[in-house]
Design a protein around this motif. Structure first.
Motif, PDB file in Angstrom:
ATOM      1  N   ASP A  68      18.036  33.396  13.237  1.00 65.15           N
ATOM      2  CA  ASP A  68      18.153  34.769  13.332  1.00 65.15           C
ATOM      3  C   ASP A  68      16.982  35.412  13.727  1.00 65.15           C
ATOM      4  O   ASP A  68      17.088  36.446  14.531  1.00 65.15           O
ATOM      5  N   LEU A  71      16.686  35.024  17.492  1.00 67.06           N
ATOM      6  CA  LEU A  71      17.830  35.847  18.332  1.00 67.06           C
ATOM      7  C   LEU A  71      17.490  37.477  18.079  1.00 67.06           C
ATOM      8  O   LEU A  71      17.941  38.444  18.698  1.00 67.06           O
ATOM      9  N   GLY A  72      16.951  37.598  16.876  1.00 69.65           N
ATOM     10  CA  GLY A  72      16.494  39.123  16.401  1.00 69.65           C
ATOM     11  C   GLY A  72      15.493  39.661  17.442  1.00 69.65           C
ATOM     12  O   GLY A  72      15.596  40.917  18.131  1.00 69.65           O
ATOM     13  N   GLN A  75      17.106  39.995  21.044  1.00 68.57           N
ATOM     14  CA  GLN A  75      17.861  41.388  20.997  1.00 68.57           C
ATOM     15  C   GLN A  75      17.026  42.502  21.168  1.00 68.57           C
ATOM     16  O   GLN A  75      17.262  43.571  21.910  1.00 68.57           O
ATOM     17  N   GLN A  78      15.753  43.050  24.572  1.00 64.10           N
ATOM     18  CA  GLN A  78      16.929  43.768  25.306  1.00 64.10           C
ATOM     19  C   GLN A  78      17.094  45.010  24.932  1.00 64.10           C
ATOM     20  O   GLN A  78      16.961  45.825  26.177  1.00 64.10           O
ATOM     21  N   ASP A  79      17.159  45.759  23.708  1.00 68.48           N
ATOM     22  CA  ASP A  79      17.436  47.028  23.570  1.00 68.48           C
ATOM     23  C   ASP A  79      16.156  47.752  23.573  1.00 68.48           C
ATOM     24  O   ASP A  79      16.422  48.852  23.994  1.00 68.48           O
ATOM     25  N   ARG A 133      24.004  31.479  23.925  1.00 67.08           N
ATOM     26  CA  ARG A 133      23.868  32.657  23.584  1.00 67.08           C
ATOM     27  C   ARG A 133      22.732  33.324  24.100  1.00 67.08           C
ATOM     28  O   ARG A 133      22.668  34.508  24.640  1.00 67.08           O
ATOM     29  N   MET A 137      22.966  36.268  26.886  1.00 67.95           N
ATOM     30  CA  MET A 137      22.363  37.849  27.078  1.00 67.95           C
ATOM     31  C   MET A 137      21.501  37.958  28.145  1.00 67.95           C
ATOM     32  O   MET A 137      20.645  38.956  28.232  1.00 67.95           O
ATOM     33  N   THR A 354      11.307  42.701  15.782  1.00 69.38           N
ATOM     34  CA  THR A 354      12.443  43.288  15.028  1.00 69.38           C
ATOM     35  C   THR A 354      11.801  44.530  14.263  1.00 69.38           C
ATOM     36  O   THR A 354      12.449  45.458  13.319  1.00 69.38           O
TER      37      THR A 354
END
Ligand code: GAL
Length: 641
Positions: A68, A71-72, A75, A78-79, A133, A137, A354
């Motif tokens: 988590d 991947l957090g 993410q 990316q964001d 995964r 992405m 994150t």
């Protein structure tokens, strides 16, 4: 006396050359004559035309790693738009492994931390769903292992709940004895793209270690003693890492991998890392403190001739976002980004994205700073000025007449730095752009004074007329130079530098009062191998290449440079004075020019060669006879024009 040998007329002058090439009588039979290769022999290990960019779990989470969390951060990359700026490798570090299954010695994953790894069947666990995964992405995936039998966490964090489990052989999760099998698993079945290979397993499992003494781990007689080169088996360490490289090449014949060597600058890796890895660490671990930042940067800053497209010095990962480099310390955070970018270092984020505030994302995502790191010419910045508190580091960019420069205040109080056209090897009006502010800040001629706050690094792009109207200094093309032979007979340890504050040094228009210390001996741009100014019989050279005798540099000329010239001789800083040296220039394996035999105290000699259409120029310094200590030799003003 200048002597040029034209390539096309090579044969008729061979005899003439031979007159000058005949060594003095006492040198006859001397061994170790350096031969040209006639080609570019820089190894391609994997694929990284520019320094790798990405994220790694270690500085953010240590062994408290979970799927988590990884991947957090992916993410968030990316964001936040960081992915679009080039951050593409998502790398897991220590802590992912569970045990080596004894039936088939296949590695098992800690599925409680990586739930997607729980695939069942004969595999039981697999990281393939995890890499799928990441690939979906748009990222590349990186894994971590050790060159020995056991890992760093097992040696250094014995009470951690996430250590490998089971019997002694089950806990042997490192590559030792399993290179082919593990690489096939990680890059074949699991489809990783990047691997970091640590070395605690061959350094920290001696008989005296608690975990070894109590039988938890098998003894491994250390091959690496981090602070003792004499006790380090350099050849064996190199061989073990070479086996990993070879296994990767077998598994990925197209070269689509990155091999990151992590033996903390030990075992003379500075000299062989470029043949074995895509990147290699130059120092021990960074942490989010100022002293560590300085040390790690210093470990890379004098190795400018070893990096280039496809092979990079690695001063360790970014701490931007952590400790002294957090959002309350943006000056320090920007300083690390500036220094890593000017050094063409890998940019591997090490913070929990994150939770990273916008200000930290802005530092990591500064587009014009990243562009300097990723400049396709692949030059590492060269120190143009250094004293105990201030540095000026200049990186020649791919666009002619464009330089990136970092003005760096190492101290915790404000200072002044004067930048000159000579530092930049530019002439005429020079336009400056502040790469952090992303705005042009005017032009200057000659010199310009800057006031810097505590710990501040200013990062600028300078454009102007090249100092050499028709050519370039070789110290402006470090990425085209391959150190094929460094001339070092007995490797010396890196100095640990304690700099002093020197109130008598004056402004920064000179080359600086550099710290004087015994050093390693690798060739340098605009300095001697021991970081002194270049000088032959009292004639100083601000620019040039400093080498040791018995060295050979390959220059990737690609037929782009017509003419090479330099003023050469034994450098005044040499400790050894009992052997003459001869400078030789080869073009695609053919001798183009050579100097006479030159001794300590002889005035610098002009040497020149026609290099038109030459693909690989080689610069060789021969020693007439073995010397008592390394002979320092200077290619003063070495340039193409
Ligand atoms: C160190 C390495 C660090 C990190 C750590 C994990 O040897 O330099 O970057 O990987 O091990 O235990």
């Amino acid at each position: 006396m200048a002597m040029t040998i034209r390539r096309k007329a090579f044969w008729p002058i061979t005899a003439f050359v031979a007159l000058f090439l005949t060594p003095p009588a006492w040198a006859e039979g001397a061994d170790g004559t350096v031969q040209p290769s006639g080609r570019w022999t820089q190894a391609e290990v994997g694929s990284a035309p520019t320094p790798p960019m990405g994220w790694n779990s270690w500085n953010a989470f240590g062994v408290a790693i979970t799927e988590d969390k990884v991947l957090g951060s992916a993410q968030a990359i990316q964001d936040s738009g960081l992915a679009a700026l080039g951050y593409r490798y998502i790398n897991i570090d220590d802590g992912w492994w569970h045990y080596r299954r004894q039936a088939d010695e296949r590695m098992q994953v800690r599925a409680n931390l990586f739930p997607s790894a729980n695939v069942g069947g004969t595999e039981a666990t697999s990281l393939r769903p995890f890499t799928n995964r990441l690939h979906a992405m748009g990222f590349k995936a990186g894994i971590y292992t050790d060159i020995g039998r056991n890992a760093c966490s097992q040696a250094w964090a014995p009470d951690n709940p996430n250590l490998p489990e089971g019997t002694q052989p089950e806990r042997e999760v490192g590559l030792y004895g399993h290179v082919r099998q593990d690489i096939r698993l990680y890059f074949g079945a699991w489809n990783f793209d990047y691997i970091k290979v640590d070395s605690c397993g061959i350094a920290h499992y001696g008989a005296d270690r608690t975990g070894v003494a109590n039988g938890t781990y098998r003894q491994f007689k250390p091959l690496i003693h981090e602070t003792n080169l004499g006790q380090t088996d350099v050849a064996k360490v190199r061989q073990l890492y070479s086996e990993v490289r070879d296994a990767l090449r077998r598994e990925r014949p197209r070269g689509d991998f990155v091999l990151s060597l992590c033996n903390w600058g030990s075992a003379n890796v500075r000299a062989w890392g470029q043949d074995v890895g895509t990147t290699w660490r130059t120092s021990n671990d960074i942490d989010p403190s100022w002293g560590r930042l300085l040390h790690n940067f210093d470990s890379v800053a004098t190795r400018e001739l070893y990096a280039g497209p496809g092979h990079w010095n690695d001063p360790d990962m970014l701490e931007v976002g952590n400790g002294l480099f957090d959002a309350a310390h943006l000056i320090e955070a920007r300083a690390q980004m500036s220094l890593w970018a000017i050094a063409a270092a890998p940019l591997i984020i090490g913070t929990d994205l994150t939770r990273a505030p916008h200000a930290i994302l802005d530092v990591l995502g500064a587009p014009e700073v990243i562009a300097v790191d990723q400049d396709p010419a692949g030059n590492q910045g060269v120190i143009a000025y250094a004293d105990s508190e201030r540095e000026i580091i200049v990186k020649a960019l791919g666009q002619r007449g464009a330089k990136a420069v970092v003005l760096f205040n190492r101290l915790a109080e404000p200072t002044d730095i004067t930048l000159t056209a000579a530092h930049l090897k530019l002439a005429g009006p020079i336009a400056l752009r502040d790469l952090w502010q992303r705005r042009d800040i005017g032009t200057f001629s000659g010199r310009k004074a800057f006031h810097l706050g505590a710990h501040e690094a200013l990062m600028l792009r300078a454009t102007g007329a090249p100092l050499l109207a028709q050519g370039s200094y070789l110290s402006e093309m470090t990425g085209r130079i391959h150190v094929a032979a460094d001339g070092i007979r007995v490797p010396e340890p890196d100095p640990i530098i304690y700099r002093m504050v020197d109130p008598y040094v004056g402004d920064t228009s000179s080359g600086g009062h550099r710290p004087a210390y015994a050093g390693w001996g690798g060739p340098r741009a605009d300095a001697t191998p021991y970081d002194q100014g270049l000088s032959v019989a009292g004639e100083g050279f601000r620019y040039g290449l400093g080498v040791l005798a018995n060295s050979r540099l390959e220059v990737k000329a690609d037929g782009k440079f017509r003419h090479f010239t330099a003023r050469v001789g034994v450098d005044d800083s040499t400790r050894s004075r009992n052997s003459a040296v001869r400078f030789e220039i080869y073009g695609d394996g053919r001798l183009l020019a050579a100097s006479q035999w030159l001794s300590f105290g002889d005035p610098a000699k002009e040497i020149a060669a026609d290099t038109a259409e030459v693909r690989v120029v080689e610069l060789i310094v021969q020693a007439a006879k073995p010397a008592d200590s390394p002979i320092v030799a200077s290619w003063g003003n070495a340039r193409f024009n």
